[in-house]
Design an enzyme around this catalytic site. Structure first.
Site, PDB file in Angstrom:
ATOM      1  CG  ASP A 121      -6.118 -17.666  13.635  1.00 45.55           C
ATOM      2  OD1 ASP A 121      -6.921 -16.999  14.309  1.00 45.55           O
ATOM      3  OD2 ASP A 121      -5.817 -17.388  12.455  1.00 45.55           O
ATOM      4  CG  ASP A 148      -5.220  -9.987   6.674  1.00 38.55           C
ATOM      5  OD1 ASP A 148      -4.790  -9.738   7.809  1.00 38.55           O
ATOM      6  OD2 ASP A 148      -6.254  -9.467   6.201  1.00 38.55           O
TER       7      ASP A 148
HETATM    8  C1  BGC Z   1       1.870 -12.076   9.794  1.00 41.60           C
HETATM    9  C2  BGC Z   1       2.939 -11.527  10.713  1.00 41.60           C
HETATM   10  C3  BGC Z   1       2.653 -10.074  11.035  1.00 41.60           C
HETATM   11  C4  BGC Z   1       1.253  -9.917  11.570  1.00 41.60           C
HETATM   12  C5  BGC Z   1       0.884  -8.484  11.836  1.00 41.60           C
HETATM   13  C6  BGC Z   1       0.502 -11.835  10.372  1.00 41.60           C
HETATM   14  O1  BGC Z   1      -0.470 -12.200   9.458  1.00 41.60           O
HETATM   15  O2  BGC Z   1       2.080 -13.454   9.563  1.00 41.60           O
HETATM   16  O3  BGC Z   1       4.189 -11.646  10.071  1.00 41.60           O
HETATM   17  O4  BGC Z   1       3.595  -9.601  11.974  1.00 41.60           O
HETATM   18  O5  BGC Z   1       0.305 -10.455  10.661  1.00 41.60           O
HETATM   19  O6  BGC Z   1       0.718  -7.767  10.667  1.00 41.60           O
END
Ligand code: BGC
Length: 558
Positions: free
Chosen positions: A273, A497
């Site tokens: 992003d 998320d």
């Molecule tokens: C989070 C991370 C995580 C990743 C995979 C992201 O949205 O901020 O901490 O490792 O997702 O789940």
């Protein structure tokens, strides 16, 4: 890709050639959507002639042989295809090759086979190129996923297996996220193992064969500037810590494994992003955030990404794929060209070069369908283009695969290598279950048509947090169509998320109301409901209810 395999010919299939078989196979298609021509070239990489050959391989979809093929005797049983050399091309002298071909019909996905055998011995595919034994370590293959296994993260796998029904997918490969400095040694919220231990596991899983290890580099200063749920540990100005305490130690570890294990292909997804935010979520656009304005002004996203590309790109077995947002974000004309230009700028400053970029990934951790089977961007109803519907809203694309292929061309025209490959994160974009359309919508007006046709079940394509109704998408697949290196599960299904309400935490994560099911939206989702599931934990933490829904709504179904 180009790796040869030497086998001992253990399972000979009615041939006189009992000596060791060493072979490589080059498989290409000419695909017209409902059918294709498969062209196969078999090279004898051994030192003696192959006197009689039988090629076997399997499809994963519903590809059906039509007609009888040419330059070989073709047959099919279920998904298994067998071709026997006959007449003049039954004998392949050492170092020479034989070509054969046939037509097939199919519907859905036309994934290329990932393994070929000759006389029962597994071959590499396409000899003579970089990656052959004897080549110096560091030569990259065209598509790292072809002919290779992919790492199953034991941490994620254990959580999936512990869920009711989860064992159906627990041995699918998912990516390892490095989302903080601590994650390098101690693992992250979603996985407790450090990078070197993961790589040790990968070496073991690889067992000497070509093998992909998928990781995500995700810890930029001022991370997630247009949202709060995945804000990170580094402040907007902490670019030196990013370089010295995050990228450099990762590069050291990757370098060490690269030197010792040239068969490991490290697919490194770079900074989800980040660069797209600098295109769409900055002033003077209505969608701006002060945080993205700051990251654009201080240059630290571009500097961080270019530094990561140059450091990782210098390691011969690392394949950098830069995150390129998704169709419902970058697909509009205003965003597409500007994004490709910014990517090119980031890939050509601070010592980075376009050679450090193997490709791009779309839809990481997002929910947009790979393909929309029941409508296309070219459809019109009563003379009105679907582009004028409320849902499409003048976007140039209706799904991620067409976007990925279109954006790929734009990237090439901005100066990226014509060989770049695209990845699509298909972990959560299946949209199966009872609400899935089964055909095109009514042709009464353009909105009714799009609403009835679309698989994408969100309120708005800008919604990104724990989407209600989503299902697992296509299982990880190598080379599904030309230009796409793989469908991959980068966001591990079951990892949240973002929290649906404020939760205090030491990870730097904020509370974004896009993860609150009662939220009525902001300019970035055009003031629609968030569509998020309730009771979600912090980003990256295990979210059992979401995992269960993803299983229920999987498409293809489990
Ligand atoms: C989070 C991370 C995580 C990743 C995979 C992201 O949205 O901020 O901490 O490792 O997702 O789940």
């Amino acid at each position: 890709m180009a790796v040869s395999a030497l086998g001992t010919g253990g399972m000979l299939q009615g041939t006189a050639n009992a000596a060791a078989v060493a072979c490589s196979v080059d498989y290409t298609t000419n695909d017209w959507g409902s059918g294709f021509t498969a062209n196969v070239s078999i090279s004898n990489e051994g030192t003696t002639a192959l006197d009689g050959w039988t090629l076997t391989y399997s499809y994963t979809g519903n590809q059906r042989l039509s007609g009888s093929g040419w330059n070989g005797v073709w047959s099919q049983s279920g998904r298994n295809v067998t071709v026997q050399g006959n007449g003049w091309n039954a004998n392949i002298p050492a170092g020479r090759s034989a070509s054969t071909g046939a037509n097939f019909s199919y519907s859905g996905t036309n994934a290329a086979p990932t393994s070929f055998s000759v006389n029962g011995t597994v071959c590499g595919d396409e000899g003579g190129g970089p990656g052959d034994p004897g080549d110096p370590p560091g030569d990259r293959v065209d598509n790292p996923y072809v002919g290779a296994g992919v790492y199953v993260n034991p941490d994620w796998s254990a959580k999936a297996a512990a869920e009711p029904g989860g064992s159906a997918i627990a041995d699918e490969p998912t990516a390892v996220w490095l989302d903080s400095i601590g994650a390098i040694t101690g693992g992250s919220a979603g996985n407790s193992t450090g990078l070197a231990d993961h790589l040790d596991n990968a070496v073991e899983q690889a067992n000497g064969q070509p093998f992909v290890f998928q990781m995500v580099t995700y810890n930029l200063p001022g991370r997630d500037c247009a949202a709060l749920a995945s804000n990170g540990q580094l402040g907007p100005d902490e670019i030196d810590r990013y370089k010295n305490e995050f990228i450099d130690p990762i590069a050291d570890i990757l370098q060490e494994y690269s030197a010792a294990h040239p068969n490991l292909r490290i697919v490194n997804i770079i900074e989800i992003d980040s660069l797209p935010n600098l295109v769409t979520n900055v002033s003077p656009r209505e969608t701006f955030t002060p945080e993205c304005d700051e990251m654009k002004a201080n240059g630290n996203y571009v500097e961080g990404v270019s530094y990561a590309l140059s450091q990782f790109g210098a390691i011969g077995t690392v394949y950098n794929y830069v995150d390129a947002g998704h169709y419902g974000w970058i697909g509009w004309d205003d965003n597409l060209t500007a994004s490709a230009q910014l990517f090119h700028q980031a890939a050509t400053t601070n010592g980075a070069s376009v050679d450090d970029v193997h490709g791009f990934i779309v839809n990481t951790a997002n929910y947009g369908p790979t393909t929309e089977p029941y409508y296309t961007i070219n459809d019109s109803i009563n003379g009105t283009s679907v582009r004028q519907s409320d849902w499409v809203d003048w976007n140039r694309y209706v799904d991620n695969q067409s976007f990925a292929l279109g954006f790929r061309q734009e990237l090439i025209s901005q100066g990226f290598d014509s060989g770049i490959g695209m990845l699509i994160d298909t972990s959560r974009n299946g949209w199966g279950g009872p609400d899935r359309p089964t055909g095109p919508g009514p042709q009464t007006d353009v909105n009714a048509y799009v609403e009835g046709s679309r698989l994408d079940g969100r309120f708005q394509a800008g919604n990104w947090c724990n989407q209600s109704g989503a299902g697992l998408g296509e299982r990880p697949t190598a080379a599904p169509v030309s230009g796409i290196d793989a469908y991959a599960w980068i966001k591990p299904p079951g990892e949240s998320d973002g929290a649906s309400q404020y939760i205090e935490n030491p990870e730097g994560k904020g509370f974004d109301r896009m993860c609150d099911p009662t939220y009525e939206g902001n300019p970035r989702n055009n003031y629609n409901m968030s569509g998020a599931l309730p009771n979600a934990p912090l980003a990256g933490h295990w979210f059992s209810a979401q995992f269960q829904e993803l299983l229920d709504n999987a498409y293809p179904p489990l």
